[in-house]
Design a protein around this motif. Sequence first.
Motif, PDB file in Angstrom:
ATOM      1  N   ILE A  96      39.252  83.259  70.968  1.00 16.42           N
ATOM      2  CA  ILE A  96      40.712  83.206  70.963  1.00 16.42           C
ATOM      3  C   ILE A  96      41.157  82.198  69.914  1.00 16.42           C
ATOM      4  CG2 ILE A  96      42.721  82.462  72.310  1.00 16.42           C
ATOM      5  CD1 ILE A  96      41.351  83.668  74.766  1.00 16.42           C
ATOM      6  N   ASN A  97      42.129  82.580  69.114  1.00 15.49           N
ATOM      7  CA  ASN A  97      42.674  81.679  68.101  1.00 15.49           C
ATOM      8  C   ASN A  97      43.649  80.728  68.789  1.00 15.49           C
ATOM      9  OD1 ASN A  97      44.257  80.441  66.077  1.00 15.49           O
ATOM     10  ND2 ASN A  97      43.836  82.107  64.656  1.00 15.49           N
ATOM     11  N   THR A  98      43.158  79.557  69.148  1.00 14.95           N
ATOM     12  CA  THR A  98      43.967  78.616  69.925  1.00 14.95           C
ATOM     13  C   THR A  98      45.158  78.071  69.135  1.00 14.95           C
ATOM     14  OG1 THR A  98      42.436  76.836  69.321  1.00 14.95           O
ATOM     15  CG2 THR A  98      42.052  77.944  71.421  1.00 14.95           C
ATOM     16  N   ASP A  99      45.005  77.918  67.820  1.00  9.98           N
ATOM     17  CA  ASP A  99      46.124  77.426  67.008  1.00  9.98           C
ATOM     18  C   ASP A  99      47.295  78.411  67.038  1.00  9.98           C
ATOM     19  OD1 ASP A  99      44.729  75.155  66.312  1.00  9.98           O
ATOM     20  OD2 ASP A  99      43.973  75.992  64.423  1.00  9.98           O
ATOM     21  N   LEU A 100      46.974  79.678  66.879  1.00  5.10           N
ATOM     22  CA  LEU A 100      48.022  80.701  66.892  1.00  5.10           C
ATOM     23  C   LEU A 100      48.636  80.829  68.284  1.00  5.10           C
ATOM     24  CD1 LEU A 100      49.402  82.621  64.942  1.00  5.10           C
ATOM     25  CD2 LEU A 100      47.583  84.292  65.372  1.00  5.10           C
ATOM     26  N   VAL A 101      47.805  80.782  69.309  1.00  4.15           N
ATOM     27  CA  VAL A 101      48.309  80.822  70.685  1.00  4.15           C
ATOM     28  C   VAL A 101      49.273  79.668  70.938  1.00  4.15           C
ATOM     29  CG1 VAL A 101      47.708  80.501  73.109  1.00  4.15           C
ATOM     30  CG2 VAL A 101      46.357  82.039  71.724  1.00  4.15           C
ATOM     31  N   ASP A 102      48.858  78.465  70.561  1.00  3.94           N
ATOM     32  CA  ASP A 102      49.697  77.291  70.808  1.00  3.94           C
ATOM     33  C   ASP A 102      51.044  77.415  70.117  1.00  3.94           C
ATOM     34  OD1 ASP A 102      47.705  76.197  72.319  1.00  3.94           O
ATOM     35  OD2 ASP A 102      46.979  74.822  70.780  1.00  3.94           O
ATOM     36  N   SER A 103      51.033  77.923  68.903  1.00  5.32           N
ATOM     37  CA  SER A 103      52.264  78.082  68.150  1.00  5.32           C
ATOM     38  C   SER A 103      53.200  79.075  68.828  1.00  5.32           C
ATOM     39  CB  SER A 103      51.940  78.544  66.723  1.00  5.32           C
ATOM     40  OG  SER A 103      53.098  78.661  65.953  1.00  5.32           O
ATOM     41  N   ILE A 104      52.676  80.202  69.286  1.00  2.00           N
ATOM     42  CA  ILE A 104      53.493  81.199  69.973  1.00  2.00           C
ATOM     43  C   ILE A 104      54.044  80.642  71.276  1.00  2.00           C
ATOM     44  CG2 ILE A 104      53.472  83.461  71.123  1.00  2.00           C
ATOM     45  CD1 ILE A 104      51.245  84.278  69.131  1.00  2.00           C
ATOM     46  N   LYS A 105      53.182  79.985  72.025  1.00  3.79           N
ATOM     47  CA  LYS A 105      53.557  79.489  73.349  1.00  3.79           C
ATOM     48  C   LYS A 105      54.617  78.388  73.274  1.00  3.79           C
ATOM     49  CE  LYS A 105      51.334  78.201  77.699  1.00  3.79           C
ATOM     50  NZ  LYS A 105      51.880  76.840  77.811  1.00  3.79           N
ATOM     51  N   LYS A 106      54.569  77.589  72.231  1.00  4.16           N
ATOM     52  CA  LYS A 106      55.565  76.526  72.079  1.00  4.16           C
ATOM     53  C   LYS A 106      56.963  77.085  71.825  1.00  4.16           C
ATOM     54  CE  LYS A 106      52.508  72.865  70.404  1.00  4.16           C
ATOM     55  NZ  LYS A 106      52.034  72.125  69.210  1.00  4.16           N
ATOM     56  N   ILE A 107      57.038  78.248  71.188  1.00  8.00           N
ATOM     57  CA  ILE A 107      58.333  78.851  70.837  1.00  8.00           C
ATOM     58  C   ILE A 107      58.883  79.693  71.979  1.00  8.00           C
ATOM     59  CG2 ILE A 107      59.535  80.354  69.202  1.00  8.00           C
ATOM     60  CD1 ILE A 107      57.277  79.610  67.177  1.00  8.00           C
ATOM     61  N   SER A 108      58.018  80.401  72.690  1.00  5.81           N
ATOM     62  CA  SER A 108      58.457  81.285  73.767  1.00  5.81           C
ATOM     63  C   SER A 108      58.798  80.509  75.035  1.00  5.81           C
ATOM     64  CB  SER A 108      57.380  82.319  74.090  1.00  5.81           C
ATOM     65  OG  SER A 108      57.728  83.066  75.239  1.00  5.81           O
ATOM     66  N   LYS A 109      59.871  80.924  75.680  1.00 10.56           N
ATOM     67  CA  LYS A 109      60.256  80.322  76.961  1.00 10.56           C
ATOM     68  C   LYS A 109      59.517  80.960  78.128  1.00 10.56           C
ATOM     69  CE  LYS A 109      64.566  81.391  76.519  1.00 10.56           C
ATOM     70  NZ  LYS A 109      66.045  81.542  76.775  1.00 10.56           N
ATOM     71  N   TYR A 110      58.878  82.100  77.890  1.00  8.93           N
ATOM     72  CA  TYR A 110      58.362  82.885  79.003  1.00  8.93           C
ATOM     73  C   TYR A 110      56.836  82.936  79.117  1.00  8.93           C
ATOM     74  CZ  TYR A 110      63.163  84.536  79.381  1.00  8.93           C
ATOM     75  OH  TYR A 110      64.529  84.593  79.518  1.00  8.93           O
ATOM     76  N   LEU A 111      56.129  82.919  78.001  1.00  4.43           N
ATOM     77  CA  LEU A 111      54.679  83.087  78.065  1.00  4.43           C
ATOM     78  C   LEU A 111      54.024  81.957  78.851  1.00  4.43           C
ATOM     79  CD1 LEU A 111      53.673  84.341  74.506  1.00  4.43           C
ATOM     80  CD2 LEU A 111      53.477  85.595  76.663  1.00  4.43           C
ATOM     81  N   ARG A 112      53.088  82.320  79.704  1.00  3.77           N
ATOM     82  CA  ARG A 112      52.352  81.352  80.513  1.00  3.77           C
ATOM     83  C   ARG A 112      50.848  81.513  80.279  1.00  3.77           C
ATOM     84  NH1 ARG A 112      56.667  79.786  80.454  1.00  3.77           N
ATOM     85  NH2 ARG A 112      58.149  79.402  82.158  1.00  3.77           N
ATOM     86  N   ASP A 113      50.166  80.400  80.272  1.00  8.93           N
ATOM     87  CA  ASP A 113      48.708  80.413  80.133  1.00  8.93           C
ATOM     88  C   ASP A 113      48.106  80.942  81.425  1.00  8.93           C
ATOM     89  OD1 ASP A 113      46.038  79.956  79.692  1.00  8.93           O
ATOM     90  OD2 ASP A 113      46.191  77.777  79.529  1.00  8.93           O
TER      91      ASP A 113
END
Length: 266
Positions: A96-113
């Motif tokens: 999993i590309n953690t850098d890309l995940v972190d970037s998406i998750k920081k912007i989205s109000k809804y995505l949850r780990d």
Amino acid sequence: MVRSPAVAGQFYPANPSILEKEVSSYTQEVKRENALGVLSPHAGYIYSGKVAGSVYSRINIPKDVIIIGPNHTGLGEPEAVMCSGTWKMPGGDVAINTDLVDSIKKISKYLRDDHFAHLREHSLEVQIPFLQHFRKGLRIVPIAMISMDYAICQDIGHAVAKAVEAFKEPVLIVASSDMTHYESDKSAREKDKKAIDRVLALDPEGLLKTVRDHRITMCGVIPATIMLIACKELGARKAELVDYATSAETSGDYDHVVGYAGIIVK
């Protein structure tokens, strides 16, 4: 966190050499082009492999791919991204590309780990052997969706687009979806054309409305909507239908079919 295959040996072969041979049989040697996103089916390869293979044969597969699929199991969060770990696959482990995940998750109000939503879900997994066929060292961002709210699609689509834009390296956005389920071949083709036309028009809101208004059982309409929103924000100008089929072409049953569409967005 290591995720083991959920449907190897069912939807596709578990043996690596047999799997590679089967994937190869569905692909073609054709001129490839860059794409922002694709719509690709996720049934057993005997039914939808030809359509998926046609799509992936046509495009350059980058190292990093965001795969958005419907959550069929109902497990876990309604907007679930697996933020870290490895997906074990017959063709080799996928990080999993953690850098890309972190970037998406920081912007989205809804995505949850949430890894739990991904443990038994097949819609993302079946895309990976095709991606690995064309790109070794693949890295993914896996997102599984239950929600059916357009505002949530807008939020996640925007987050994906902003993260891809900031990443500075090519990223492909894959929406995993089958089309109409368990209607006659004639009915499925008529309904699916309505949904496909909205995708080809790069109309995410229209796609969601069309699917709802005409009761089209397109299981990945939310992933497709998110993909279109993100691709449009990234500058998409057109979409192309590469292939369409129904399960009747394999099963011979024209009364109860599932439809499969392969579309490139660029």
